[in-house]
Design a protein around this motif. Structure first.
Motif, PDB file in Angstrom:
ATOM      1  N   HIS A  60       0.863  -1.185   0.000  1.00  0.00           N
ATOM      2  CA  HIS A  60       0.000   0.000   0.000  1.00  0.00           C
ATOM      3  C   HIS A  60       0.898   1.232   0.000  1.00  0.00           C
ATOM      4  CE1 HIS A  60      -3.597  -2.411   1.035  1.00  0.00           C
ATOM      5  NE2 HIS A  60      -2.738  -3.124   1.735  1.00  0.00           N
ATOM      6  N   PHE A  61       0.888   1.977  -1.104  1.00  0.00           N
ATOM      7  CA  PHE A  61       1.732   3.167  -1.200  1.00  0.00           C
ATOM      8  C   PHE A  61       0.940   4.462  -1.003  1.00  0.00           C
ATOM      9  CE2 PHE A  61       5.474   1.180  -3.763  1.00  0.00           C
ATOM     10  CZ  PHE A  61       5.891   0.534  -2.613  1.00  0.00           C
ATOM     11  N   ARG A  62      -0.379   4.369  -0.822  1.00  0.00           N
ATOM     12  CA  ARG A  62      -1.234   5.433  -0.279  1.00  0.00           C
ATOM     13  C   ARG A  62      -1.438   6.667  -1.158  1.00  0.00           C
ATOM     14  NH1 ARG A  62      -3.441   2.010   3.303  1.00  0.00           N
ATOM     15  NH2 ARG A  62      -2.203   1.628   5.175  1.00  0.00           N
ATOM     16  N   GLU A  63      -0.730   6.779  -2.267  1.00  0.00           N
ATOM     17  CA  GLU A  63      -0.868   7.955  -3.121  1.00  0.00           C
ATOM     18  C   GLU A  63      -1.565   7.588  -4.420  1.00  0.00           C
ATOM     19  OE1 GLU A  63       1.971  11.223  -5.474  1.00  0.00           O
ATOM     20  OE2 GLU A  63       2.889   9.692  -4.217  1.00  0.00           O
ATOM     21  N   PRO A  64      -2.652   8.328  -4.765  1.00  0.00           N
ATOM     22  CA  PRO A  64      -3.146   9.571  -4.175  1.00  0.00           C
ATOM     23  C   PRO A  64      -4.145   9.328  -3.043  1.00  0.00           C
ATOM     24  CG  PRO A  64      -4.358   9.089  -6.166  1.00  0.00           C
ATOM     25  CD  PRO A  64      -3.323   8.020  -6.049  1.00  0.00           C
ATOM     26  N   GLY A  65      -4.314  10.377  -2.259  1.00  0.00           N
ATOM     27  CA  GLY A  65      -5.377  10.390  -1.267  1.00  0.00           C
ATOM     28  C   GLY A  65      -4.915  10.357   0.169  1.00  0.00           C
ATOM     29  N   PHE A  66      -3.759   9.700   0.432  1.00  0.00           N
ATOM     30  CA  PHE A  66      -3.337   9.520   1.823  1.00  0.00           C
ATOM     31  C   PHE A  66      -1.826   9.724   1.948  1.00  0.00           C
ATOM     32  CE2 PHE A  66      -6.895   6.755   0.693  1.00  0.00           C
ATOM     33  CZ  PHE A  66      -7.879   7.197   1.569  1.00  0.00           C
ATOM     34  N   GLU A  67      -1.345  10.789   1.329  1.00  0.00           N
ATOM     35  CA  GLU A  67       0.100  11.001   1.242  1.00  0.00           C
ATOM     36  C   GLU A  67       0.769  11.247   2.590  1.00  0.00           C
ATOM     37  OE1 GLU A  67      -1.472  12.089  -2.859  1.00  0.00           O
ATOM     38  OE2 GLU A  67      -2.149  12.247  -0.775  1.00  0.00           O
ATOM     39  N   TYR A  68       0.004  11.575   3.623  1.00  0.00           N
ATOM     40  CA  TYR A  68       0.619  11.745   4.938  1.00  0.00           C
ATOM     41  C   TYR A  68       1.047  10.399   5.519  1.00  0.00           C
ATOM     42  CZ  TYR A  68      -3.719  10.118   7.163  1.00  0.00           C
ATOM     43  OH  TYR A  68      -4.798   9.369   7.559  1.00  0.00           O
ATOM     44  N   LYS A  69       0.475   9.306   5.015  1.00  0.00           N
ATOM     45  CA  LYS A  69       0.865   7.969   5.458  1.00  0.00           C
ATOM     46  C   LYS A  69       2.073   7.443   4.672  1.00  0.00           C
ATOM     47  CE  LYS A  69      -4.025   6.587   6.198  1.00  0.00           C
ATOM     48  NZ  LYS A  69      -4.153   5.992   7.543  1.00  0.00           N
ATOM     49  N   GLU A  70       2.067   7.694   3.360  1.00  0.00           N
ATOM     50  CA  GLU A  70       3.102   7.190   2.456  1.00  0.00           C
ATOM     51  C   GLU A  70       2.904   7.848   1.103  1.00  0.00           C
ATOM     52  OE1 GLU A  70       6.062   5.847   2.754  1.00  0.00           O
ATOM     53  OE2 GLU A  70       5.696   3.672   2.849  1.00  0.00           O
ATOM     54  N   THR A  71       3.975   7.944   0.333  1.00  0.00           N
ATOM     55  CA  THR A  71       3.878   8.368  -1.050  1.00  0.00           C
ATOM     56  C   THR A  71       4.499   7.289  -1.923  1.00  0.00           C
ATOM     57  OG1 THR A  71       6.021   9.498  -1.109  1.00  0.00           O
ATOM     58  CG2 THR A  71       4.122  10.789  -0.359  1.00  0.00           C
ATOM     59  N   ALA A  73       6.945   7.739  -3.862  1.00  0.00           N
ATOM     60  CA  ALA A  73       8.391   7.912  -3.738  1.00  0.00           C
ATOM     61  C   ALA A  73       8.932   7.268  -2.469  1.00  0.00           C
ATOM     62  CB  ALA A  73       8.741   9.399  -3.767  1.00  0.00           C
ATOM     63  N   THR A  74       8.307   7.555  -1.319  1.00  0.00           N
ATOM     64  CA  THR A  74       8.816   6.983  -0.066  1.00  0.00           C
ATOM     65  C   THR A  74       8.569   5.486   0.003  1.00  0.00           C
ATOM     66  OG1 THR A  74       6.751   7.528   1.108  1.00  0.00           O
ATOM     67  CG2 THR A  74       8.541   9.145   1.193  1.00  0.00           C
ATOM     68  N   GLY A  75       7.416   5.040  -0.490  1.00  0.00           N
ATOM     69  CA  GLY A  75       7.117   3.619  -0.467  1.00  0.00           C
ATOM     70  C   GLY A  75       8.067   2.820  -1.346  1.00  0.00           C
ATOM     71  N   SER A  76       8.384   3.357  -2.518  1.00  0.00           N
ATOM     72  CA  SER A  76       9.277   2.628  -3.418  1.00  0.00           C
ATOM     73  C   SER A  76      10.713   2.658  -2.903  1.00  0.00           C
ATOM     74  CB  SER A  76       9.190   3.176  -4.830  1.00  0.00           C
ATOM     75  OG  SER A  76       9.623   4.518  -4.912  1.00  0.00           O
ATOM     76  N   ARG A  77      11.110   3.745  -2.231  1.00  0.00           N
ATOM     77  CA  ARG A  77      12.439   3.764  -1.608  1.00  0.00           C
ATOM     78  C   ARG A  77      12.505   2.753  -0.462  1.00  0.00           C
ATOM     79  NH1 ARG A  77      12.120   9.560  -1.946  1.00  0.00           N
ATOM     80  NH2 ARG A  77      11.895   9.703   0.330  1.00  0.00           N
ATOM     81  N   ALA A  78      11.411   2.629   0.274  1.00  0.00           N
ATOM     82  CA  ALA A  78      11.349   1.617   1.327  1.00  0.00           C
ATOM     83  C   ALA A  78      11.460   0.213   0.736  1.00  0.00           C
ATOM     84  CB  ALA A  78      10.050   1.760   2.116  1.00  0.00           C
ATOM     85  N   ALA A  79      10.802   0.002  -0.396  1.00  0.00           N
ATOM     86  CA  ALA A  79      10.899  -1.287  -1.067  1.00  0.00           C
ATOM     87  C   ALA A  79      12.339  -1.590  -1.452  1.00  0.00           C
ATOM     88  CB  ALA A  79      10.001  -1.307  -2.299  1.00  0.00           C
ATOM     89  N   ALA A  80      13.017  -0.599  -2.026  1.00  0.00           N
ATOM     90  CA  ALA A  80      14.408  -0.790  -2.425  1.00  0.00           C
ATOM     91  C   ALA A  80      15.281  -1.086  -1.213  1.00  0.00           C
ATOM     92  CB  ALA A  80      14.911   0.452  -3.158  1.00  0.00           C
ATOM     93  N   ARG A  81      15.020  -0.409  -0.094  1.00  0.00           N
ATOM     94  CA  ARG A  81      15.795  -0.672   1.117  1.00  0.00           C
ATOM     95  C   ARG A  81      15.553  -2.087   1.632  1.00  0.00           C
ATOM     96  NH1 ARG A  81      15.073   0.039   6.890  1.00  0.00           N
ATOM     97  NH2 ARG A  81      17.159   0.095   7.814  1.00  0.00           N
ATOM     98  N   SER A 394      10.384   4.491   4.663  1.00  0.00           N
ATOM     99  CA  SER A 394       8.933   4.673   4.671  1.00  0.00           C
ATOM    100  C   SER A 394       8.538   5.792   5.625  1.00  0.00           C
ATOM    101  CB  SER A 394       8.251   3.378   5.096  1.00  0.00           C
ATOM    102  OG  SER A 394       6.858   3.564   5.271  1.00  0.00           O
ATOM    103  N   LEU A 395       7.457   6.498   5.292  1.00  0.00           N
ATOM    104  CA  LEU A 395       6.889   7.467   6.219  1.00  0.00           C
ATOM    105  C   LEU A 395       6.257   6.759   7.412  1.00  0.00           C
ATOM    106  CD1 LEU A 395       5.146  10.053   3.844  1.00  0.00           C
ATOM    107  CD2 LEU A 395       7.405  10.215   4.921  1.00  0.00           C
ATOM    108  N   GLY A 396       5.840   5.515   7.209  1.00  0.00           N
ATOM    109  CA  GLY A 396       5.202   4.754   8.277  1.00  0.00           C
ATOM    110  C   GLY A 396       6.233   4.116   9.195  1.00  0.00           C
ATOM    111  N   LYS A 397       6.071   4.318  10.475  1.00  0.00           N
ATOM    112  CA  LYS A 397       6.959   3.728  11.482  1.00  0.00           C
ATOM    113  C   LYS A 397       6.210   2.696  12.324  1.00  0.00           C
ATOM    114  CE  LYS A 397       9.443   7.216   9.996  1.00  0.00           C
ATOM    115  NZ  LYS A 397      10.412   7.035   8.887  1.00  0.00           N
ATOM    116  N   ASN A 398       5.045   2.309  11.857  1.00  0.00           N
ATOM    117  CA  ASN A 398       4.125   1.486  12.648  1.00  0.00           C
ATOM    118  C   ASN A 398       4.409   0.001  12.484  1.00  0.00           C
ATOM    119  OD1 ASN A 398       3.040   2.558  10.021  1.00  0.00           O
ATOM    120  ND2 ASN A 398       1.497   0.951  10.311  1.00  0.00           N
ATOM    121  N   THR A 399       5.343  -0.493  13.276  1.00  0.00           N
ATOM    122  CA  THR A 399       5.660  -1.918  13.281  1.00  0.00           C
ATOM    123  C   THR A 399       6.022  -2.366  14.685  1.00  0.00           C
ATOM    124  OG1 THR A 399       7.234  -3.609  12.528  1.00  0.00           O
ATOM    125  CG2 THR A 399       8.011  -1.340  12.560  1.00  0.00           C
ATOM    126  N   PRO A 400       5.623  -3.574  15.069  1.00  0.00           N
ATOM    127  CA  PRO A 400       6.005  -4.091  16.385  1.00  0.00           C
ATOM    128  C   PRO A 400       7.412  -4.677  16.404  1.00  0.00           C
ATOM    129  CG  PRO A 400       4.598  -5.671  15.272  1.00  0.00           C
ATOM    130  CD  PRO A 400       4.655  -4.454  14.387  1.00  0.00           C
TER     131      PRO A 400
END
Length: 425
Positions: A60-71, A73-81, A394-400
Motif C-alpha cells: 500500500h503506497f497510499r498515493e493519491p489520497g493519503f500522502e501523509y501515510k506514504e507516497t 516515492a517513499t514507499g518505493s524507496r522503502a521497497a528498495a531498502r 517509509s513514512l510509516g513507522k508502525n511496526t512491532p
C-alpha cells in the motif's frame, strides 16, 4: 559498466562466490574471477549474498489520497531498502483505480515517482464496496496486473462470481481480502483468551475461512486464478490444501507478521500489533508456517500498510489496521526461519522471488545469470544489526518489530542495472 566482485549467489541450492559484470540494464557475465576493463566501476561485495530482486505482490503506497501515510516515492524507496525490485500496489486509494482511465493515470503516477517497478491492481468493484463489478476487461487492457478490493471483503457470492468470470476471461488473477462483515462484530483483534484479558472485542477466524470456502467453490466453477491475500488461519490453510489437490487454480500468500507472531505476543493495548487479518493463535501461526514450508502457501507478501504516527498511538479500538513491513521482511524471515534451520535460503528466495513472478506472470528475473535483467539485491547475512525506526525510508513507522535483532541487512539494490538503494556507511 559495473563489476560486482566477491558476491555469493545461489547455485544449485548452495552459495557460490562469483563476480557479476553489469552492462547497462543487463547482466553480461557471471564468473569466478572477472578482470575489469578500464573505466568499469568495481563494487566489492565482500562475501555478501546477491539475489535476484525480491517481489512483493501486496503493498500500500497510499498515493493519491493519503500522502501523509506514504507516497509512491517513499514507499518505493522503502521497497528498495528492503531488497525489493518489483511490487504490486493495492487499489485502496482516493480516487480508487476502478476504471480504465483511473488505472491509466495511476500507472503513469507510479512510473513517474517510483524507483522500483510498480505494478498496479485494479478494483474489483466501484469504490471497493459496490456490488456491481468494475469493467475488468478495459482496466486489464490499460495495464492492471490483477484485481482486488483489498481492505474490503466481497460480501455477496454473486458479485464474486461475476468478478471471477470477468478476470478469467482476461487471464488475470483475482485477489481476495477475506472478510465476512456479518461476522466481524466490531472486532479489533483475534477472538480468544488474549482479547478477553485485554477487554477488546474479538474477530472470529470464521470471518476469513467461511468466505474462503465460498470463494474456492466459485473459483473451481469459473477456472479463474484465485489468489488468497494474507492467509492467517489453520482452517484457511487446510481449505487451500484441499482445493489444490482438487485442481482449483489457487495461490496464497502469507505475511511475515503472521509467520513470526501470534496473539500471545500482545501484552497490552498496543495498536502497533493491530493488523487485518489480526494476529491469530499460536496454533494458527504454526499452521501457516507449515503451509509455507510444504508449498500450500506459495509466497510471502508483506501487506506493507503505513499509517501516521498519531493514528497508531491510540487504543486498538480507535487505531487503523495495518503495519509496515517491506523494509524488514527478508531480514526477519532470514533470521528466524533460515538461520534457525526451519527452511533453506533457497526456499525463502523461491517464496519471495520465483513464486510471485510465476503466479502473476511478471517480467522479472528469477536468478543471477548471463543475459538477465539486472534487478538484484545485496544482503549482509553474516552480521547482526537492529531494526531502528530512524533508519526507515517509509513514512510509516508502525511496526512491532522495532528493536528486533536481524541478519540480512540490505547493502544495495539495483533496478535495471541502476543502483536505487545503497546503505550509507
Amino acid at each position: 559498466m559495473q563489476l560486482i566482485t566477491n558476491a555469493k549467489i545461489l547455485t544449485d541450492g548452495h552459495l557460490k562466490q562469483q563476480d557479476i559484470l553489469i552492462d547497462g540494464q543487463y547482466i553480461k557475465q557471471v564468473g569466478d574471477k572477472i578482470i575489469p576493463a578500464e573505466g568499469v566501476e568495481v563494487i566489492d561485495a565482500d562475501g555478501a549474498f546477491l539475489s535476484a530482486g525480491l517481489v512483493d505482490v501486496h503493498v500500500h503506497f497510499r498515493e493519491p489520497g493519503f500522502e501523509y501515510k506514504e507516497t509512491i516515492a517513499t514507499g518505493s524507496r522503502a521497497a528498495a531498502r528492503g531488497g525489493f525490485t518489483t511490487v504490486l500496489a493495492m487499489p485502496n486509494l482516493n480516487p480508487v483505480p476502478d476504471t480504465a482511465e483511473r488505472i491509466k493515470k495511476q500507472i503513469v503516477l507510479n512510473k513517474a515517482h517510483g524507483v522500483v517497478n510498480i505494478e498496479q491492481y485494479g478494483a474489483i468493484s466501484s469504490n471497493l464496496i459496490s456490488e456491481e463489478i468494475s469493467d475488468i476487461r478495459t482496466m486489464s487492457n490499460e495495464g492492471a496486473i490483477a484485481f482486488s478490493n483489498d481492505g474490503k471483503g466481497v460480501q455477496t457470492a454473486d458479485t464474486m462470481l461475476h468478478a471471477m468470470v470477468a478476470a478469467a476471461q482476461v487471464n488475470k488473477p483475482l485477489v481476495a481480502h477475506l472478510e465476512d462483515n456479518s461476522l466481524l462484530h466490531d472486532g479489533v483483534m483475534n477472538s480468544g483468551k488474549i482479547a478477553e484479558k485485554l477487554g477488546l472485542p474479538g474477530i472470529t477466524d470464521l470471518a476469513e475461512s467461511a468466505q474462503l470456502a465460498r470463494d474456492l467453490v466459485l473459483a473451481k466453477a469459473t477456472g479463474v486464478h484465485y489468489h488468497v491475500a494474507h492467509i492467517s488461519t489453520k482452517e484457511s490453510v487446510a481449505l487451500v490444501r484441499i482445493a489444490k489437490r482438487e485442481g482449483v487454480k489457487v495461490t496464497a500468500e502469507v505475511s511475515p507478521h503472521h509467520l513470526l507472531l501470534s496473539d500471545s505476543d500482545i501484552h497490552s493495548d498496543n495498536a502497533l500489533f493491530k493488523m487485518n487479518p489480526p494476529l491469530r493463535s499460536q496454533e494458527d501461526r504454526e499452521a501457516v508456517l507449515a503451509g509455507l514450508i510444504d508449498g500450500t502457501i506459495d509466497m510471502v507478501a508483506t501487506d506493507h500498510a503505513p499509517h501516521g504516527t498519531e493514528e497508531k498511538s491510540v487504543s486498538f479500538k480507535e487505531a487503523p489496521f495495518g503495519i509496515t513491513g517491506i523494509e524488514t521482511s527478508f531480514q526477519l524471515l532470514y533470521t528466524h526461519l533460515v538461520k534457525s534451520g526451519m527452511i533453506t535460503l533457497e526456499t525463502l528466495i523461491q517464496r519471495m522471488v520465483n513464486a510471485p513472478i510465476n503466479a502473476f506472470q511478471l517480467e522479472a528475473p528469477t536468478k543471477i545469470a548471463d543475459g538477465q535483467i539486472a534487478n538484484m539485491a545485496l544482503f549482509d547475512i553474516d552480521h547482526k544489526s537492529t531494526i531502528k525506526v530512524n533508519d526507515f525510508e517509509s513514512l510509516g513507522k508502525n511496526t512491532p518489530f522495532i528493536g528486533w535483532e536481524i541478519y540480512g541487512t540490505t547493502l544495495a539494490t539495483w533496478v535495471e542495472g541502476k543502483i536505487v538503494y545503497h546503505l550509507k556507511p
